[in-house]
Scaffold this motif. Sequence first.
Motif, PDB file in Angstrom:
ATOM      1  N   PRO A   3       0.939  -1.078   0.369  1.00 36.52           N
ATOM      2  CA  PRO A   3      -0.174   0.145   0.066  1.00 36.52           C
ATOM      3  C   PRO A   3       0.805   1.208  -0.419  1.00 36.52           C
ATOM      4  N   ALA A   4       0.402   2.320  -0.560  1.00 39.19           N
ATOM      5  CA  ALA A   4       1.215   3.932  -0.773  1.00 39.19           C
ATOM      6  C   ALA A   4       0.854   4.184   0.587  1.00 39.19           C
ATOM      7  N   PRO A   5       1.804   4.895   1.226  1.00 34.49           N
ATOM      8  CA  PRO A   5       2.680   5.238   2.418  1.00 34.49           C
ATOM      9  C   PRO A   5       1.393   6.184   2.855  1.00 34.49           C
ATOM     10  N   SER A   6       0.800   6.232   3.633  1.00 39.38           N
ATOM     11  CA  SER A   6       0.356   7.567   4.303  1.00 39.38           C
ATOM     12  C   SER A   6       1.263   8.820   3.848  1.00 39.38           C
ATOM     13  N   PRO A   7       0.474  10.105   3.695  1.00 37.05           N
ATOM     14  CA  PRO A   7       1.282  11.601   3.433  1.00 37.05           C
ATOM     15  C   PRO A   7       1.322  11.964   5.095  1.00 37.05           C
ATOM     16  N   PRO A   8       2.379  12.340   5.369  1.00 37.49           N
ATOM     17  CA  PRO A   8       3.017  13.382   6.493  1.00 37.49           C
ATOM     18  C   PRO A   8       1.690  13.755   7.033  1.00 37.49           C
ATOM     19  N   VAL A   9       1.391  14.516   7.613  1.00 44.02           N
ATOM     20  CA  VAL A   9       0.432  15.453   8.239  1.00 44.02           C
ATOM     21  C   VAL A   9       0.895  16.854   8.208  1.00 44.02           C
ATOM     22  N   ALA A  10       0.544  18.118   7.925  1.00 40.88           N
ATOM     23  CA  ALA A  10       0.778  19.303   7.676  1.00 40.88           C
ATOM     24  C   ALA A  10      -0.225  20.137   8.508  1.00 40.88           C
ATOM     25  N   LEU A  11       0.269  21.222   9.763  1.00 41.45           N
ATOM     26  CA  LEU A  11      -0.882  21.297  10.529  1.00 41.45           C
ATOM     27  C   LEU A  11      -0.993  22.403  10.196  1.00 41.45           C
ATOM     28  N   LEU A  12      -2.388  23.683   9.515  1.00 39.01           N
ATOM     29  CA  LEU A  12      -2.349  25.073   9.004  1.00 39.01           C
ATOM     30  C   LEU A  12      -3.212  25.981  10.269  1.00 39.01           C
ATOM     31  N   LEU A  13      -2.149  26.398  10.502  1.00 36.15           N
ATOM     32  CA  LEU A  13      -3.244  27.931  12.368  1.00 36.15           C
ATOM     33  C   LEU A  13      -3.399  29.248  11.181  1.00 36.15           C
ATOM     34  N   VAL A 319     -11.616  13.687  12.763  1.00 38.00           N
ATOM     35  CA  VAL A 319     -11.085  12.021  12.810  1.00 38.00           C
ATOM     36  C   VAL A 319     -10.765  11.327  12.284  1.00 38.00           C
ATOM     37  N   ALA A 320     -12.423  10.528  11.437  1.00 44.46           N
ATOM     38  CA  ALA A 320     -12.523   9.660  10.351  1.00 44.46           C
ATOM     39  C   ALA A 320     -11.178   9.648   9.153  1.00 44.46           C
ATOM     40  N   ARG A 321     -11.617  11.417   9.089  1.00 40.02           N
ATOM     41  CA  ARG A 321     -10.693  11.648   7.330  1.00 40.02           C
ATOM     42  C   ARG A 321      -9.122  11.434   7.857  1.00 40.02           C
ATOM     43  N   VAL A 322      -8.269  11.911   8.921  1.00 32.62           N
ATOM     44  CA  VAL A 322      -7.429  11.641   9.108  1.00 32.62           C
ATOM     45  C   VAL A 322      -7.343  10.206   9.834  1.00 32.62           C
ATOM     46  N   ALA A 323      -7.562   8.769   9.984  1.00 34.66           N
ATOM     47  CA  ALA A 323      -7.659   7.725  10.416  1.00 34.66           C
ATOM     48  C   ALA A 323      -7.820   7.373   8.784  1.00 34.66           C
ATOM     49  N   ALA A 324      -8.793   7.714   7.967  1.00 37.36           N
ATOM     50  CA  ALA A 324      -8.627   6.902   7.053  1.00 37.36           C
ATOM     51  C   ALA A 324      -7.560   7.078   5.995  1.00 37.36           C
ATOM     52  N   GLY A 326      -4.793   7.040   7.008  1.00 37.44           N
ATOM     53  CA  GLY A 326      -3.565   5.675   7.110  1.00 37.44           C
ATOM     54  C   GLY A 326      -2.764   6.171   8.742  1.00 37.44           C
ATOM     55  N   HIS A 327      -3.535   7.167   9.414  1.00 30.77           N
ATOM     56  CA  HIS A 327      -2.479   8.039  10.474  1.00 30.77           C
ATOM     57  C   HIS A 327      -3.432   7.277  11.758  1.00 30.77           C
ATOM     58  N   PRO A 328      -3.442   6.352  12.740  1.00 32.63           N
ATOM     59  CA  PRO A 328      -4.032   5.372  13.562  1.00 32.63           C
ATOM     60  C   PRO A 328      -4.526   7.060  14.562  1.00 32.63           C
ATOM     61  N   ILE A 329      -5.640   6.778  14.759  1.00 30.99           N
ATOM     62  CA  ILE A 329      -5.594   7.825  15.869  1.00 30.99           C
ATOM     63  C   ILE A 329      -6.433   7.202  17.069  1.00 30.99           C
ATOM     64  N   VAL A 330      -5.677   7.332  18.219  1.00 24.93           N
ATOM     65  CA  VAL A 330      -5.565   7.338  19.828  1.00 24.93           C
ATOM     66  C   VAL A 330      -6.252   8.509  20.179  1.00 24.93           C
ATOM     67  N   ARG A 331      -7.722   8.133  20.451  1.00 20.38           N
ATOM     68  CA  ARG A 331      -8.855   9.525  21.166  1.00 20.38           C
ATOM     69  C   ARG A 331      -9.451   9.551  22.416  1.00 20.38           C
ATOM     70  N   THR A 332      -8.780  10.103  23.335  1.00 22.59           N
ATOM     71  CA  THR A 332      -9.503  10.669  24.713  1.00 22.59           C
ATOM     72  C   THR A 332     -11.264  10.181  24.977  1.00 22.59           C
ATOM     73  N   PRO A 333     -11.857   9.398  25.567  1.00 23.21           N
ATOM     74  CA  PRO A 333     -12.568   9.475  24.977  1.00 23.21           C
ATOM     75  C   PRO A 333     -13.935  10.414  25.835  1.00 23.21           C
ATOM     76  N   VAL A 334     -15.013  11.438  24.718  1.00 22.45           N
ATOM     77  CA  VAL A 334     -15.458  12.343  25.030  1.00 22.45           C
ATOM     78  C   VAL A 334     -17.074  12.164  25.088  1.00 22.45           C
ATOM     79  N   PRO A 335     -17.079  12.938  26.826  1.00 18.15           N
ATOM     80  CA  PRO A 335     -17.884  12.312  26.753  1.00 18.15           C
ATOM     81  C   PRO A 335     -19.306  12.925  26.836  1.00 18.15           C
TER      82      PRO A 335
END
Length: 346
Positions: A3-13, A319-324, A326-335
């Motif tokens: 599989p193609a490698p996941s593209p690295p993430v860049a944050l835009l602020l 979250v769904a799009r970042v995970a899709a 190829g970046h596994p997400i470990v998310r704090t449970p949301v109350p």
Amino acid sequence: MTPAPSPPVALLLPGQGSQHQRMAAGLYGHEPVFTAAMDAFFDAAGPEGVALREDWLAERPVTELDHVTRSQPLLFAVDHALGKLVLSWGVRPAALLGHSIGELAAAVLAGVFGLRDATGLVLDRVRRLAGAPPGGMLAVAASWAEVTPYLSGDVVVGAVNAPRQTVLAGPDGPLDKVGRTLREAGFVCRRVPSLSAFHSPVLEPACRGAAERFAAVDRRVPSLPVHSAYTAAPLTRSDIDDVSFWARQPVAPVLFWPALEGLLATGDHLLVEVGPGQGLSQVARRHPAVRRGTSAVVSLLPARPGPPEADRAAVDAAVARVAAAGHPIVRTPVPHDRPQRPATAV
């Protein structure tokens, strides 16, 4: 087939102009990491933090959010808190790129400044700028070269957001005059939500003395690459050590598009906008790498203000799009049933 490698993430602020009433407030008291980061900012702001929190959460703020004393510190705080939220998912960005005050938030996320020091620098900046002459900013659907012949009366190019999206800045009267002339010439223009002429010489007197404040705080080598929208290149040790580089940012033009081109010249990325609105996402979608589908854009918040549920739904979708991608997400449970924190909390 590998599989193609996941593209690295860049944050835009994002920066000035993206602020709006109750921006990202739907996450406060709901997303624990975001809430803790906002509270850390309000605590670092000292007595001013109470009024900042109340105006941020209020349906009718005492001080309007377009005023420099609200837009700048709250944009900085929201950008930083959203960035901390993404980092908490286990995502390690390959790069950070901030627009205007977003660059200072990026520098904190990368460890150049501590949050408490940076909060003090932001509040010092806005106190200085609050006394500057009134002015504003005007977005024009044209290139820098196209608008240059129309500039006059201390009106300058304040930002280059895209090849045909240039932002002018200057005193209100001359800016209005230049805007009328541009419209008569057939250009599409709109005022940017700002009561100050950011990124123009109008603010230079107000910034005098700010370098001494930057010299008094620790500045460290970033743990994550920060692409500067003022140099259109990654921050260097020389940039970090140069206190005038930081002090002059409210005066210097923002070169967001050249900086984005420099970032994407290093390879394709998943561009995640961490801030209110989707202004930088809209700009990034014009880039050839995004148009051809090798790079992609994800927005953490809705394009327009809405109810608290809209903020939460947008984060869930991101979250769904970042995970899709190829970046596994470990998310704090949301109350989901946790009530909103009161505006008077300190």
